[in-house]
Design an enzyme around this catalytic site. Sequence first.
Site, PDB file in Angstrom:
ATOM      1  N   GLY A 131     -11.254   4.313  68.300  1.00 57.08           N
ATOM      2  CA  GLY A 131     -11.163   5.728  68.675  1.00 57.08           C
ATOM      3  C   GLY A 131      -9.964   5.934  69.581  1.00 57.08           C
ATOM      4  NE  ARG A 148     -14.376   4.740  65.122  1.00 58.50           N
ATOM      5  CZ  ARG A 148     -14.403   4.667  66.450  1.00 58.50           C
ATOM      6  NH1 ARG A 148     -14.322   3.508  67.048  1.00 58.50           N
ATOM      7  NH2 ARG A 148     -14.510   5.763  67.164  1.00 58.50           N
ATOM      8  CG  ASP A 162     -16.407  -3.078  72.061  1.00 59.80           C
ATOM      9  OD1 ASP A 162     -15.831  -2.091  71.550  1.00 59.80           O
ATOM     10  OD2 ASP A 162     -17.647  -3.184  72.131  1.00 59.80           O
ATOM     11  CB  THR A 212     -12.863   2.605  75.492  1.00 58.03           C
ATOM     12  OG1 THR A 212     -13.991   3.474  75.333  1.00 58.03           O
ATOM     13  CG2 THR A 212     -13.193   1.605  76.580  1.00 58.03           C
ATOM     14  CG  ASP A 248     -17.192   5.303  75.220  1.00 58.67           C
ATOM     15  OD1 ASP A 248     -17.016   6.519  75.396  1.00 58.67           O
ATOM     16  OD2 ASP A 248     -17.549   4.820  74.128  1.00 58.67           O
ATOM     17  CG  ASP A 302     -17.912   0.641  76.556  1.00 57.58           C
ATOM     18  OD1 ASP A 302     -16.693   0.433  76.403  1.00 57.58           O
ATOM     19  OD2 ASP A 302     -18.661   0.998  75.623  1.00 57.58           O
ATOM     20  NE  ARG A 318     -20.762   4.111  69.296  1.00 57.20           N
ATOM     21  CZ  ARG A 318     -21.402   4.504  68.197  1.00 57.20           C
ATOM     22  NH1 ARG A 318     -22.515   3.924  67.846  1.00 57.20           N
ATOM     23  NH2 ARG A 318     -20.909   5.455  67.442  1.00 57.20           N
TER      24      ARG A 318
HETATM   25  O1  F6P Z   1     -14.165   5.603  71.455  1.00 54.76           O
HETATM   26  C1  F6P Z   1     -15.542   5.470  71.708  1.00 54.76           C
HETATM   27  C2  F6P Z   1     -16.231   6.724  71.310  1.00 54.76           C
HETATM   28  O2  F6P Z   1     -15.617   7.737  72.027  1.00 54.76           O
HETATM   29  C3  F6P Z   1     -17.755   6.722  71.504  1.00 54.76           C
HETATM   30  O3  F6P Z   1     -18.183   7.191  72.739  1.00 54.76           O
HETATM   31  C4  F6P Z   1     -18.211   7.604  70.376  1.00 54.76           C
HETATM   32  O4  F6P Z   1     -19.518   7.257  69.975  1.00 54.76           O
HETATM   33  C5  F6P Z   1     -17.244   7.324  69.299  1.00 54.76           C
HETATM   34  O5  F6P Z   1     -16.035   6.968  69.945  1.00 54.76           O
HETATM   35  C6  F6P Z   1     -17.012   8.461  68.330  1.00 54.76           C
HETATM   36  O6  F6P Z   1     -15.999   8.098  67.476  1.00 54.76           O
HETATM   37  P1  F6P Z   1     -15.521   8.829  66.154  1.00 54.76           P
HETATM   38  O7  F6P Z   1     -14.126   9.254  66.435  1.00 54.76           O
HETATM   39  O8  F6P Z   1     -15.578   7.808  65.092  1.00 54.76           O
HETATM   40  O9  F6P Z   1     -16.409  10.005  65.902  1.00 54.76           O
END
Ligand code: F6P
Length: 342
Positions: free
Chosen positions: A10, A71, A102, A124, A126, A128, A170
């Site tokens: 992401g 991804r 990660d 990230t 997040d 985390d 998440r």
């Molecule tokens: O990058 C991590 C994150 O922001 C998470 O918190 C979230 O669940 C996910 O990406 C959402 O990603 P996508 O862009 O695939 O909807």
Amino acid sequence: MRIGILTGGGDCPGLNVVIRAVVRMGIRYGYEIIGIKDGWKGLIEKSYIPLDMDSAAGLLPRGGTILGTSRTNPFKSEDAKEKVVENVKEIGLDCIVAVGGDDTLGVANKFFKLGIKIIGVPKTIDNDLSGTDFTFGFDTAVSIVTEALDRLHTTTEAHHRAIVVEVMGRHAGWIATYGGLAGGADFILIPERPFDIEDICDVIKERGKRGRYFSIIVAAEGAIPKEAMGVISKDAKADAFGHVRLGGIGEYIAEEVEKRTGIESRHVVLGHLQRGGSPTAYDRILATRFGVKTVELIREGKFGRMVALKGNSIVDIPLEEGTKKLKLVNMDIYRIAEVFFG
Ligand code: F6P
């Protein structure tokens, strides 16, 4: 020295700042910088562009990533994995800088073990990743949540409602905790602490007794209602790293609150707004420091490392360590947020 740089997973504000720093610092040392398109996918498909001073211009305030991201997991197939190894040789890359979370860094570590010289840069929103105190992108996301809560306060108060604000996070509730603390949330729900919906209803009712006829609840997307016994997900389909798409916790809580308290409730999903746009000054500086440190490591020939923030210093740790485990919310900070619940 020919350095390849890629951004995977992401996106997050500050990716372009790392690219800028690696290009500018790399050029100072006479290195050639190659931008790999769309994360690991670019190395499978041999899709890349040369980066120079011009391509690094105007990147400080620019969100997203000029290289694109995906991804893609090259270890999903033997073919893809071999293509990466082959293409690194064909493009003539001496080393790779992988900027990611990660998943991306886990792949980087596997390629390092296969003999490719790699350095990881943690990112990230997040926050985390265990190896670093903070990741860039997080501060920007928290600022966006804080501004949203300030705005939601006025309309929620005017209508005497309860509002549930669903934020990203998440496995760890960092954004919810910091954003909720800065924005004055009346309750913060995080994945680390499964919650009882009745506790939220009690807080809302108590506030009413004190003449506070509105409430703001911040919920991380991965928050777990005790009665549901798991995360709420609207889409069972998993990505290449096995993550299902979360979403729906805000709506679930708002419906339950209205049903159980009779107070009109709404929900707002901040979603990708938290990842878009310009990085804050803090994130620009952190991403710049990570980028500069990365080139220093390359110069010293230290591969298989991840740059990280420890206290106020930028250090390097084994790539393996950086991705080993999730960094959950520090309960000291959650307890401070808790003081203001209700
Ligand atoms: O990058 C991590 C994150 O922001 C998470 O918190 C979230 O669940 C996910 O990406 C959402 O990603 P996508 O862009 O695939 O909807």
